[in-house]
Design a protein around this motif. Sequence first.
Motif, PDB file in Angstrom:
ATOM      1  N   GLN A  78      10.068  17.651   7.486  1.00  0.00           N
ATOM      2  CA  GLN A  78      10.938  17.248   8.603  1.00  0.00           C
ATOM      3  C   GLN A  78      10.774  15.757   8.903  1.00  0.00           C
ATOM      4  OE1 GLN A  78       9.854  20.356  11.182  1.00  0.00           O
ATOM      5  NE2 GLN A  78      11.640  21.559  10.613  1.00  0.00           N
ATOM      6  N   ARG A  79       9.542  15.284   8.850  1.00  0.00           N
ATOM      7  CA  ARG A  79       9.284  13.863   9.118  1.00  0.00           C
ATOM      8  C   ARG A  79       9.985  12.990   8.065  1.00  0.00           C
ATOM      9  NH1 ARG A  79       5.354  10.087   7.796  1.00  0.00           N
ATOM     10  NH2 ARG A  79       4.303  11.480   6.336  1.00  0.00           N
ATOM     11  N   TYR A  80       9.884  13.401   6.792  1.00  0.00           N
ATOM     12  CA  TYR A  80      10.549  12.612   5.733  1.00  0.00           C
ATOM     13  C   TYR A  80      12.060  12.626   5.924  1.00  0.00           C
ATOM     14  CZ  TYR A  80       6.147  12.537   3.098  1.00  0.00           C
ATOM     15  OH  TYR A  80       4.858  12.333   2.699  1.00  0.00           O
ATOM     16  N   LEU A  81      12.597  13.789   6.252  1.00  0.00           N
ATOM     17  CA  LEU A  81      14.056  13.884   6.405  1.00  0.00           C
ATOM     18  C   LEU A  81      14.525  13.029   7.583  1.00  0.00           C
ATOM     19  CD1 LEU A  81      14.708  17.669   5.660  1.00  0.00           C
ATOM     20  CD2 LEU A  81      15.432  15.708   4.282  1.00  0.00           C
ATOM     21  N   ALA A  82      13.709  12.958   8.629  1.00  0.00           N
ATOM     22  CA  ALA A  82      14.086  12.164   9.804  1.00  0.00           C
ATOM     23  C   ALA A  82      14.038  10.668   9.503  1.00  0.00           C
ATOM     24  CB  ALA A  82      13.161  12.500  10.971  1.00  0.00           C
TER      25      ALA A  82
ATOM     26  N   VAL B  33       0.853  -1.198   0.000  1.00  0.00           N
ATOM     27  CA  VAL B  33       0.000   0.000   0.000  1.00  0.00           C
ATOM     28  C   VAL B  33       0.887   1.247   0.000  1.00  0.00           C
ATOM     29  CG1 VAL B  33      -1.831   1.252   1.211  1.00  0.00           C
ATOM     30  CG2 VAL B  33      -1.808  -1.254   1.242  1.00  0.00           C
ATOM     31  N   ILE B  34       0.691   2.079  -1.000  1.00  0.00           N
ATOM     32  CA  ILE B  34       1.508   3.292  -1.177  1.00  0.00           C
ATOM     33  C   ILE B  34       0.627   4.501  -0.823  1.00  0.00           C
ATOM     34  CG2 ILE B  34       2.829   4.664  -2.854  1.00  0.00           C
ATOM     35  CD1 ILE B  34       3.258   2.099  -4.475  1.00  0.00           C
ATOM     36  N   PRO B  35       1.128   5.436  -0.003  1.00  0.00           N
ATOM     37  CA  PRO B  35       0.296   6.585   0.366  1.00  0.00           C
ATOM     38  C   PRO B  35      -0.066   7.469  -0.843  1.00  0.00           C
ATOM     39  CG  PRO B  35       2.245   6.431   1.772  1.00  0.00           C
ATOM     40  CD  PRO B  35       2.433   5.454   0.646  1.00  0.00           C
ATOM     41  N   GLU B  36      -1.024   8.334  -0.638  1.00  0.00           N
ATOM     42  CA  GLU B  36      -1.430   9.314  -1.667  1.00  0.00           C
ATOM     43  C   GLU B  36      -0.195  10.064  -2.180  1.00  0.00           C
ATOM     44  OE1 GLU B  36      -3.377  12.881  -0.185  1.00  0.00           O
ATOM     45  OE2 GLU B  36      -4.913  12.645  -1.721  1.00  0.00           O
ATOM     46  N   GLY B  37      -0.175  10.351  -3.455  1.00  0.00           N
ATOM     47  CA  GLY B  37       0.947  11.096  -4.036  1.00  0.00           C
ATOM     48  C   GLY B  37       2.204  10.247  -4.166  1.00  0.00           C
ATOM     49  N   GLY B  38       2.133   8.970  -3.744  1.00  0.00           N
ATOM     50  CA  GLY B  38       3.318   8.102  -3.818  1.00  0.00           C
ATOM     51  C   GLY B  38       4.357   8.461  -2.773  1.00  0.00           C
ATOM     52  N   SER B  39       3.946   9.247  -1.762  1.00  0.00           N
ATOM     53  CA  SER B  39       4.926   9.850  -0.864  1.00  0.00           C
ATOM     54  C   SER B  39       5.195   8.997   0.378  1.00  0.00           C
ATOM     55  CB  SER B  39       4.422  11.238  -0.449  1.00  0.00           C
ATOM     56  OG  SER B  39       4.313  12.046  -1.601  1.00  0.00           O
ATOM     57  N   ASN B  40       6.369   8.414   0.408  1.00  0.00           N
ATOM     58  CA  ASN B  40       6.836   7.668   1.575  1.00  0.00           C
ATOM     59  C   ASN B  40       8.375   7.705   1.567  1.00  0.00           C
ATOM     60  OD1 ASN B  40       7.528   5.890  -0.462  1.00  0.00           O
ATOM     61  ND2 ASN B  40       6.043   4.323   0.095  1.00  0.00           N
ATOM     62  N   ALA B  41       9.004   6.983   2.493  1.00  0.00           N
ATOM     63  CA  ALA B  41      10.467   7.050   2.603  1.00  0.00           C
ATOM     64  C   ALA B  41      11.150   6.555   1.325  1.00  0.00           C
ATOM     65  CB  ALA B  41      10.929   6.233   3.809  1.00  0.00           C
ATOM     66  N   LEU B  42      10.557   5.546   0.662  1.00  0.00           N
ATOM     67  CA  LEU B  42      11.171   5.045  -0.583  1.00  0.00           C
ATOM     68  C   LEU B  42      11.087   6.095  -1.692  1.00  0.00           C
ATOM     69  CD1 LEU B  42       9.792   1.403  -0.479  1.00  0.00           C
ATOM     70  CD2 LEU B  42      12.203   2.067  -0.261  1.00  0.00           C
ATOM     71  N   ALA B  43      10.024   6.862  -1.680  1.00  0.00           N
ATOM     72  CA  ALA B  43       9.890   7.946  -2.669  1.00  0.00           C
ATOM     73  C   ALA B  43      10.938   9.026  -2.410  1.00  0.00           C
ATOM     74  CB  ALA B  43       8.481   8.549  -2.594  1.00  0.00           C
ATOM     75  N   VAL B  44      11.148   9.353  -1.146  1.00  0.00           N
ATOM     76  CA  VAL B  44      12.136  10.385  -0.806  1.00  0.00           C
ATOM     77  C   VAL B  44      13.520   9.925  -1.265  1.00  0.00           C
ATOM     78  CG1 VAL B  44      13.227  11.609   1.119  1.00  0.00           C
ATOM     79  CG2 VAL B  44      10.762  11.239   1.127  1.00  0.00           C
TER      80      VAL B  44
END
Length: 309
Positions: A213-217, A141-152
């Motif tokens: 900030q959450r993604y960077l962490a 399951v991928i969040p909306e916008g494809g935005s998760n740690a793997l996307a970053v």
Amino acid sequence: MLSPTQPYAAVEAISYEPWLAKQVVVSVLRLDQFFPQLSGNKYFKLKHNLSHAQAQGYSRVISFGGAYSNHIHALAYAAQQYGMQALGIIRGDHGYAANPTLSDAQAWGMQLQFVSRSEYKRRAEPEYVRSLQQQYPDAWVIPEGGSNALAVQGCAEIAEHIRQGLGDNFDTVLLPCGTGATLAGVAMGLPPSKQVLGVAVLKGEGYLEAEVQRYLAQVANNSHAKWQICHDYHGGGYAKCDVALARFINNFPIALEPVYSGKLFFALDAMINSAAIAPGSRIVLIHTGGMQGLRGMQAIMDKRLAAAD
Ligand SMILES: Cc1ncc(COP(=O)(O)O)c(C=O)c1O
């Protein structure tokens, strides 16, 4: 596999007279042209997600989006390339199924499930995601916008494309900001001597900063570019397009759409005019693509322009 036809995206110098007159040097990273079916940031957001899902033995991907979502469009294509099943959970009613975005997605094999606005609001709730995982144990399951740690992690690679085109000859990178994942990745890929400026395309002051900030962490690397988000150019909210924006897009020499790239280029124009961006600055604009979405927005833009004439 997701295989772009070229190793790096083009970086083009823009000769737009009003910006040249203010002596601001602007280049555009043409991610919109890099991998047409996975336009803009989508290739970078999805590449690690799909390979991770496959390596973990999942045979399906599930994600969320609006009826004109660039992410849903790209995910459908990417899943087909990987031979995986795809389910798109779409906000709104079945009437949208025939629109160009969702027609493409279905032609690439995506199954669609339309949900009410209230159900869609639950898309990021752990309990809701858990219930999907129970219903589809074979799904990543991928969040909306494809935005998760793997996307970053994937978006951090965008910095290499800038360096390939420009070396170290730039100061500030500007990009549109929806969830903040692309900004976090680009900032991660660049050193502290560079500046990344996100242009919020929706009303998200405070929330977007916390998300970045959450993604960077989440990613184990504490060296990154300085970053900031500008909240002055969302134009009233997500996908809102007023006459000034529609006129700017119509007159600009590069093809733009009003949801992301249009707001980005419009914001830079305003910042150059107000000298918030000083003469002599060396700017890189990331054209994050999404031109497929124009098929749903062109009529709205034309209406705005006709009403203003
Ligand atoms: C074309 C386009 N540009 C920019 C963005 C914003 O990216 P992010 O959500 O990572 O901030 C999106 C959404 O993913 C998009 O579709």
